[in-house]
Design a protein around this motif. Structure first.
Motif, PDB file in Angstrom:
ATOM      1  N   CYS A 170       0.852  -1.192   0.000  1.00 24.78           N
ATOM      2  CA  CYS A 170       0.000   0.000   0.000  1.00 24.78           C
ATOM      3  C   CYS A 170       0.888   1.242   0.000  1.00 24.78           C
ATOM      4  CB  CYS A 170      -0.917   0.002   1.222  1.00 24.78           C
ATOM      5  SG  CYS A 170      -1.998   1.443   1.320  1.00 24.78           S
ATOM      6  N   ASP A 171       0.770   2.039  -1.042  1.00 21.33           N
ATOM      7  CA  ASP A 171       1.598   3.238  -1.144  1.00 21.33           C
ATOM      8  C   ASP A 171       1.210   4.283  -0.105  1.00 21.33           C
ATOM      9  OD1 ASP A 171       3.513   5.017  -2.715  1.00 21.33           O
ATOM     10  OD2 ASP A 171       1.660   6.188  -2.836  1.00 21.33           O
ATOM     11  N   ALA A 172      -0.073   4.327   0.271  1.00 21.77           N
ATOM     12  CA  ALA A 172      -0.537   5.342   1.219  1.00 21.77           C
ATOM     13  C   ALA A 172       0.068   5.147   2.610  1.00 21.77           C
ATOM     14  CB  ALA A 172      -2.060   5.327   1.304  1.00 21.77           C
ATOM     15  N   ARG A 177      -0.325  -4.482   3.175  1.00 20.69           N
ATOM     16  CA  ARG A 177      -1.668  -4.439   3.740  1.00 20.69           C
ATOM     17  C   ARG A 177      -2.479  -5.645   3.285  1.00 20.69           C
ATOM     18  NH1 ARG A 177      -6.271   0.284   2.679  1.00 20.69           N
ATOM     19  NH2 ARG A 177      -7.888  -0.628   4.000  1.00 20.69           N
ATOM     20  N   LEU A 178      -3.147  -6.295   4.236  1.00 17.14           N
ATOM     21  CA  LEU A 178      -4.102  -7.346   3.937  1.00 17.14           C
ATOM     22  C   LEU A 178      -5.490  -6.723   4.027  1.00 17.14           C
ATOM     23  CD1 LEU A 178      -4.769 -10.311   3.344  1.00 17.14           C
ATOM     24  CD2 LEU A 178      -4.789 -10.703   5.819  1.00 17.14           C
ATOM     25  N   GLU A 221      -7.966   0.630  -7.309  1.00 13.14           N
ATOM     26  CA  GLU A 221      -7.105   1.382  -6.382  1.00 13.14           C
ATOM     27  C   GLU A 221      -5.924   0.542  -5.917  1.00 13.14           C
ATOM     28  OE1 GLU A 221      -7.021   3.028  -1.823  1.00 13.14           O
ATOM     29  OE2 GLU A 221      -8.911   2.268  -2.640  1.00 13.14           O
ATOM     30  N   VAL A 222      -6.181  -0.726  -5.628  1.00 12.92           N
ATOM     31  CA  VAL A 222      -5.124  -1.629  -5.164  1.00 12.92           C
ATOM     32  C   VAL A 222      -4.023  -1.760  -6.216  1.00 12.92           C
ATOM     33  CG1 VAL A 222      -4.618  -4.069  -4.726  1.00 12.92           C
ATOM     34  CG2 VAL A 222      -6.478  -2.938  -3.504  1.00 12.92           C
ATOM     35  N   ALA A 229       3.897   1.902  -5.327  1.00 12.24           N
ATOM     36  CA  ALA A 229       4.892   1.440  -4.355  1.00 12.24           C
ATOM     37  C   ALA A 229       6.050   0.734  -5.056  1.00 12.24           C
ATOM     38  CB  ALA A 229       4.230   0.503  -3.341  1.00 12.24           C
ATOM     39  N   GLU A 230       5.734  -0.054  -6.084  1.00 14.40           N
ATOM     40  CA  GLU A 230       6.779  -0.746  -6.847  1.00 14.40           C
ATOM     41  C   GLU A 230       7.681   0.249  -7.563  1.00 14.40           C
ATOM     42  OE1 GLU A 230       7.107  -3.551 -10.831  1.00 14.40           O
ATOM     43  OE2 GLU A 230       5.216  -3.471  -9.736  1.00 14.40           O
TER      44      GLU A 230
END
Length: 282
Positions: A170-172, A177-178, A221-222, A229-230
């Protein structure tokens, strides 16, 4: 002279590698700028759907499933490309620590060839392996393929009625995050209203349509968040590698200069020695 040629060859090779890595770092940086335009809008859309679902279910609590699903499909969102550090390995470590011993049986679906390549021989992840997105423009195609496969899996057979979750970077939040998606849960607290929301469909049909819209928006969004993030991790990885490459190039350049000075000294000594021999002959 042969050692100096070898040092020169290695310096040239490092220069070529540096150029390639600089281009990759630039592309990763460009991708983060592109994704910054998508993510805020997508997050707002998901949060508004969640708020609408919370308000709706506050007036129709009978539609909430009290029982947990018998099994669950977990989507692991990895990378399609390499050179992003331990992006995939961190995801698998998190899965090993948090998803192995769950009471609900889990079926795993992976996105990204680089992640799939880490799972050779692991039969617990043999449900489905799909290619991921390399750039933001590929996300719609990946999402379409993913939702088509999920519809197929969840519609019939032993997977019908399974829960759905996703494990991703999760970039946020800056961590892994699961996130539980189906059935609808973990919704925000509903706003207290004196009157129920006005709806134009039967409550069950509205929940089905709302769930479909939510699933599509949340997965969108995911995918964007994971790709962001990558890209950030690839940029940082390339930056560290380039710094190390510059240090190695500097050391090689110093060795090359020293060898060149030594070769020049040897040539001068040979010339002087030859001149001395000529004088002796005269």
């Amino acid at each position: 002279m042969s050692r100096r040629r070898e040092l020169s060859r290695r310096l040239g090779a490092l220069a070529e590698i540096s150029g390639i890595m600089s281009a990759m770092r630039g592309l990763a940086l460009m991708e983060t700028h592109v994704l910054q335009e998508f993510l805020p809008t997508q997050r707002r859309m998901v949060s508004r759907i969640e708020a609408a679902a919370a308000d709706f279910l506050a007036w129709h609590p009978e539609l909430l499933s009290a029982a947990k699903p018998n099994s669950e499909i977990c989507i692991l969102v990895g990378s399609e490309q390499g050179f992003c550090g331990d992006f995939n390995e961190a995801l698998l470590r998190y899965r090993e620590a948090h998803c192995r011993d769950k009471v609900v049986p889990g079926h795993f679906l992976t996105l990204g060839h680089r992640l799939a390549s880490r799972l050779d021989g692991d039969t617990s992840l043999a449900l489905l392996q799909l290619p991921g997105a390399s750039v933001a423009d590929e996300v719609p195609t990946v999402l379409l393929r993913l939702t088509r496969e999920l519809n197929r899996l969840l519609a019939t057979g032993e997977m019908a009625g399974c829960g759905l979750s996703v494990l991703y970077h999760c970039d946020a939040t800056g961590d892994i995050r699961l996130r539980h998606l189906l059935p609808l849960r973990d919704l925000p607290a509903p706003v207290a209203r004196p009157y129920p929301p006005e709806i134009n469909l039967p409550a069950e049909d509205l929940l089905t349509a709302l769930t479909g819209h939510y699933l599509y928006a949340a997965l969108n969004e995911v995918l964007y968040s994971s790709l962001m993030a990558e890209s950030r991790q690839r940029h940082a990885h390339m930056d560290r590698a380039l710094k190390k490459l510059d240090e190695e190039s500097e050391q090689l350049q110093q060795a090359y200069n020293a060898q060149r000075q030594e070769d020049i000294t040897e040539e001068i000594e040979v010339i002087l020695l030859s001149a001395g021999m000529l004088e002796d002959e005269c």
